[in-house]
Design a protein around this motif. Structure first.
Motif, PDB file in Angstrom:
ATOM      1  N   PHE A  56      -2.336  -0.058  -1.182  1.00 30.76           N
ATOM      2  CA  PHE A  56      -3.765  -0.290  -0.931  1.00 30.76           C
ATOM      3  C   PHE A  56      -4.354   0.782  -0.026  1.00 30.76           C
ATOM      4  O   PHE A  56      -5.476   1.238  -0.242  1.00 30.76           O
ATOM      5  N   GLU A  57      -3.607   1.199   0.988  1.00 34.72           N
ATOM      6  CA  GLU A  57      -4.108   2.244   1.895  1.00 34.72           C
ATOM      7  C   GLU A  57      -4.323   3.557   1.142  1.00 34.72           C
ATOM      8  O   GLU A  57      -5.335   4.227   1.331  1.00 34.72           O
TER       9      GLU A  57
ATOM     10  N   LEU B  50       4.769   8.521  -1.317  1.00 32.01           N
ATOM     11  CA  LEU B  50       3.537   8.680  -2.086  1.00 32.01           C
ATOM     12  C   LEU B  50       3.863   8.884  -3.558  1.00 32.01           C
ATOM     13  O   LEU B  50       3.198   8.337  -4.438  1.00 32.01           O
ATOM     14  N   GLN B  51       4.885   9.660  -3.834  1.00 28.19           N
ATOM     15  CA  GLN B  51       5.287   9.872  -5.226  1.00 28.19           C
ATOM     16  C   GLN B  51       5.709   8.547  -5.866  1.00 28.19           C
ATOM     17  O   GLN B  51       5.399   8.292  -7.034  1.00 28.19           O
TER      18      GLN B  51
ATOM     19  N   ILE C  53      -1.759   8.738   5.349  1.00 25.21           N
ATOM     20  CA  ILE C  53      -1.256   7.369   5.255  1.00 25.21           C
ATOM     21  C   ILE C  53      -0.171   7.130   6.297  1.00 25.21           C
ATOM     22  O   ILE C  53       0.029   6.009   6.754  1.00 25.21           O
ATOM     23  N   GLY C  54       0.534   8.194   6.668  1.00 22.84           N
ATOM     24  CA  GLY C  54       1.629   8.073   7.623  1.00 22.84           C
ATOM     25  C   GLY C  54       2.942   7.735   6.948  1.00 22.84           C
ATOM     26  O   GLY C  54       3.755   6.978   7.473  1.00 22.84           O
ATOM     27  N   ILE C  55       3.136   8.309   5.758  1.00 24.93           N
ATOM     28  CA  ILE C  55       4.356   8.062   4.988  1.00 24.93           C
ATOM     29  C   ILE C  55       4.951   9.387   4.541  1.00 24.93           C
ATOM     30  O   ILE C  55       4.305  10.432   4.624  1.00 24.93           O
ATOM     31  N   ALA C  56       6.170   9.338   4.056  1.00 23.58           N
ATOM     32  CA  ALA C  56       6.813  10.532   3.501  1.00 23.58           C
ATOM     33  C   ALA C  56       6.184  10.855   2.146  1.00 23.58           C
ATOM     34  O   ALA C  56       5.677   9.964   1.453  1.00 23.58           O
TER      35      ALA C  56
END
Length: 111
Positions: free
Chosen positions: A64-65, A48-49, A41-44
């Protein structure tokens, strides 16, 4: 000046928790780690948590991604149907009046 705390309805909170839970459940069923999915996703990982807990502060696009990447359906059971559903909504919107504002009171300046 004190920042205003946003409140959300019970239904909104429950929907966010449900979406996050579906993402987490599907991710685990697919045996995808938090680290792997967050990287895709390109996130930390912490973001996500937050998604999986249903935190309303996360951008909806990221939620949504995450859902799309693990295969949680968004609005339709088949992603290929999204374009036709969008077109249908645009068609329905086109039938509505252009403005929903109240008409202004016209000032009569005829003396």
């Amino acid at each position: 000046m004190k920042a205003r705390t946003r409140t959300y309805s019970r239904v909104t909170r429950e929907a966010l928790i449900m979406m996050g839970g579906l993402i987490r459940l599907t991710r685990k069923q697919l045996k995808i780690s938090e680290a792997d999915l967050s990287e895709r996703i390109g996130i930390a990982r912490s973001t996500l948590q937050m998604i999986e807990k249903g935190d309303p502060k996360v951008e909806i696009g990221l939620v949504f991604e995450a859902a799309v990447l693990v295969g949680v359906p968004l609005f339709v059971d088949e992603p290929s149907r999204l374009a036709s559903e969008i077109a249908r909504i645009h068609d329905r919107l086109a039938l509505l009046p252009q403005s929903v504002r109240r008409s202004r009171i016209e000032v009569s300046d005829d003396f």
